[in-house]
Design an enzyme around this catalytic site. Structure first.
Site, mmCIF file in Angstrom:
data_model
loop_
_atom_site.group_PDB
_atom_site.id
_atom_site.type_symbol
_atom_site.label_atom_id
_atom_site.label_comp_id
_atom_site.label_asym_id
_atom_site.label_seq_id
_atom_site.Cartn_x
_atom_site.Cartn_y
_atom_site.Cartn_z
ATOM 1 N N ASP A 309 44.558 9.446 -29.570
ATOM 2 C CA ASP A 309 45.902 9.331 -30.122
ATOM 3 C C ASP A 309 46.968 9.756 -29.110
ATOM 4 O O ASP A 309 46.779 10.699 -28.344
ATOM 5 C CB ASP A 309 45.987 10.232 -31.367
ATOM 6 N N GLU A 362 45.452 4.836 -27.276
ATOM 7 C CA GLU A 362 46.714 4.415 -27.878
ATOM 8 C C GLU A 362 47.789 4.821 -26.874
ATOM 9 O O GLU A 362 48.190 5.982 -26.810
ATOM 10 C CB GLU A 362 46.961 5.097 -29.225
#
Length: 632
Positions: A309, A362
């Site tokens: 993330d 990401e």
């Protein structure tokens, strides 16, 4: 109490943790049921507790087995670790560490290495030893020989707590597995399952990095969910959050009264946007902690891939900061050299240790070499989310059809950089929250056109180079934004439009998996060629996908409200091209009025730079796929 107060733990055992090289530190720190040998009494069973708190003046073990009164812990010589062996204690015992911090204040902290924790609002750590017997040998054997870039990957992103609200890991092992199997996805991606007391954080504010969230069940019950997915042939991707952690008083922050896991300087150690701390990636013990955590989920829970993330927030020292709010690196630049080094370390280690594992970033910037191997100077990820493609295509989708011709390049621009990285095309939870609207409500005009446009868009996405990711609820066109407090609106699946979209995804996934031309050469320019990228006046895009054997699928997508009943499509070979998919089909709640009667015949009339062509029907707000089957 046995004579060996540290339960066999020595400073030698902890050297790797302190030099950044212990990638399995969960085996040494935390709570472990162990058997030690006493000269007088022989074998003694109990639990060893160990915690890193180098600047603490004192550490005591508060637990249900000592009525929370605190047993004295002891420094392990030559380390910053405090340890204690407690006889007769095992799985299920509740405990915390009571730390006399450097500032003279006692603070009660949960165990950073706990394998299990109480449900919020309670937060005690729980002694836990897994007894799980895995039954996914066939999957794990196949995974070790996998070549993810050359294989199909269609990912269903799930927030376990609200897919069907109130379901446990055990119930999901039946219901989620059955649904994903029916829909035909190759993988599920689970939003973070690591323990997080604040439910609206969706798991991105982690307080226990080694414990699956207890709201849904026990750790072995989560193992059972993963096992059942594997037995059904479905890969499991887990969201992993090494970019930041919350400031809860009882968790990692200022663990022994000093900045232990985080940077001391708030310009380097805090995310103002999220109100969280940033890990100190240059500290050896933090490296050991985080790399161990990644390996822990992959080995102990058989997770197939980690989606990391907010990588951009790790890469840049000035991420979401104004001038004067950040500290340049030693060369005066804005790159976080320690975070870059850490990401290379964790990627390299996991790929070396676990054949077939996949690391996914990401990452929302143009940082170079995200998916280039570490030994070639890259970050070493396997895939990167293509946020540029996502932003461009969603802007295009929200336009009135009449205006799309002026923004045609937003749907073609992704091919300019398509092979700079290995990409996943993501329509994730982030696109359907916080006032952005659900996917169907992004589309203008009436309900028929909304559903037709969505079917066309997803057909475009599934045939475009790159692996696929779709957030739960998007597959049936849920109108409400994602809200973790509520279940998905499953009742709409029986309604016109919603049911057709859901049925289309089932067929689209089946078609995708059956045709290597749609995925085998995703990362190779030989797998894609435009037929016509420039037909802006018709709002139509067409291209050819190929596999390594030379089999081809031709695709045409029409984002205008007009049917093209005699659309000339350039093709590489004359002969029969079978229509294998039409998003306007009646079973998808389309009009069923604009098809090609099962096939078209290409003649030797050259078009679009190809030696052959055919007149095809492309439905309004619709897509068609053709497969070459040979000469007439």
């Amino acid at each position: 109490m046995a004579h060996d107060v540290a339960g066999g733990l020595t400073g030698w055992d902890l050297e790797g943790f302190h030099n950044g090289g212990d990638t399995e530190c969960w085996r040494r720190l935390g709570s472990h049921e162990v058997t030690i040998f006493d000269d007088e009494r022989g074998e003694i069973h109990g639990t060893r507790f160990a915690v890193w708190a180098p600047n603490a003046h004192d550490v005591r073990l508060n637990a249900d087995f000592n009525w929370w009164t605190g047993d004295q812990m002891h420094r392990v010589p030559g380390s910053g670790i405090w340890a204690l062996f407690v006889e007769g204690v095992g799985t299920g015992a509740l405990y915390k560490y009571n730390i006399l911090c450097a500032d003279g204040t006692w603070r009660e902290k949960v165990d950073p290495m706990a394998f299990f924790a109480e449900q919020a609002p309670a937060n005690s750590s729980i002694v836990y030893t897994s007894k799980y017997l895995w039954a996914d040998d066939e999957w794990m054997s196949r995974r070790s020989a996998a070549q993810p870039h050359k294989e199909p990957m269609s990912i269903y992103e799930v927030h376990l707590g609200s897919w069907r609200k109130g379901k446990t890991y055990l119930e999901l092992a039946d219901e989620l597995v059955e649904y994903v199997t029916w829909q035909g996805y190759t993988h599920v991606e689970l939003m973070p399952v690591t323990e997080h007391p604040f439910e609206p954080s969706w798991g991105y504010q982690v307080t226990n990095y080694f414990a699956p969230q207890s709201r849904l069940g026990r750790p072995d019950e989560f193992r059972h969910l993963v096992d059942r997915l594997h037995q059904a042939g479905i890969g499991v991707i887990l969201d992993w959050v090494p970019g930041h952690f919350p400031k809860d008083e009882w968790a990692l922050g200022r663990f022994d009264g000093t900045a232990l896991y985080e940077h001391e300087d708030p310009r380097q150690g805090e995310h103002k946007d999220w109100g969280t701390y940033i890990f100190n990636y240059g500290r050896n013990e933090v490296k050991s902690f985080l790399v161990s955590n990644a390996l822990y989920w992959v080995t102990e829970f058989h997770i197939d891939a980690l989606r990391v993330d907010a990588v951009a927030s790790m890469l840049y020292l000035d991420y979401s900061r104004n001038d004067g709010e950040w500290v340049p690196n030693i060369y005066g630049g804005n790159e976080n050299l320690e975070a870059i080094d850490f990401l290379r370390y964790v990627n390299k280690h996991l790929y070396e240790r676990v054949p077939g594992v996949v690391m996914i970033a990401e990452e929302s910037t143009s940082f170079g070499g995200v998916t280039k191997p570490v030994h070639h100077g890259g970050l070493g990820f396997g895939f990167k989310w293509n946020m540029g493609w996502m932003n461009d295509s969603l802007r295009y989708l929200a336009l009135e059809p009449i205006h799309r011709q002026y923004h045609h390049n937003e749907m073609t621009f992704a091919m300019v950089y398509a092979y700079s990285e290995n990409f996943v095309l993501p329509i994730s939870h982030d696109e359907v929250v916080h006032g952005k609207g659900s996917m169907i409500n992004k589309v203008p005009q009436d309900t028929w056109r909304q559903f037709a446009t969505l079917r066309a868009f997803y057909s475009y996405m599934w045939a475009f180079p790159g692996k696929k990711l779709l957030f739960m609820g998007c597959e049936f066109g849920q109108r409400s934004e994602f809200n973790e407090a509520n279940s998905l609106e499953w009742w709409v699946c029986d309604l016109w439009g919603h049911h057709g979209l859901q049925r289309m995804f089932k067929d689209l996934n089946e078609l995708y998996r059956a045709h290597p031309a749609l995925w085998e050469l995703d990362s190779d320019p030989a797998g894609f060629r435009w037929i016509n990228a420039d037909d802006a006046s018709a709002n139509t895009f067409s291209w050819l996908r190929s596999d390594a054997e030379g089999r081809q699928v031709a695709v045409a997508v029409n984002f205008s409200s007009e049917p093209w009943t005699r659309y000339r499509l350039g093709l590489p070979k004359p002969g029969v091209w079978r229509e294998i998919f039409n998003s306007d089909a009646g079973i998808y709640d389309g009009s069923d009025a604009h098809g090609n009667l099962g096939q078209v015949v290409a003649t030797g009339e050259g078009w679009n730079g190809y030696p052959a062509s055919a007149l095809v029907v492309v439905p309004p707000l619709g897509a068609v796929y053709f497969e070459y089957v040979g000469e007439e």
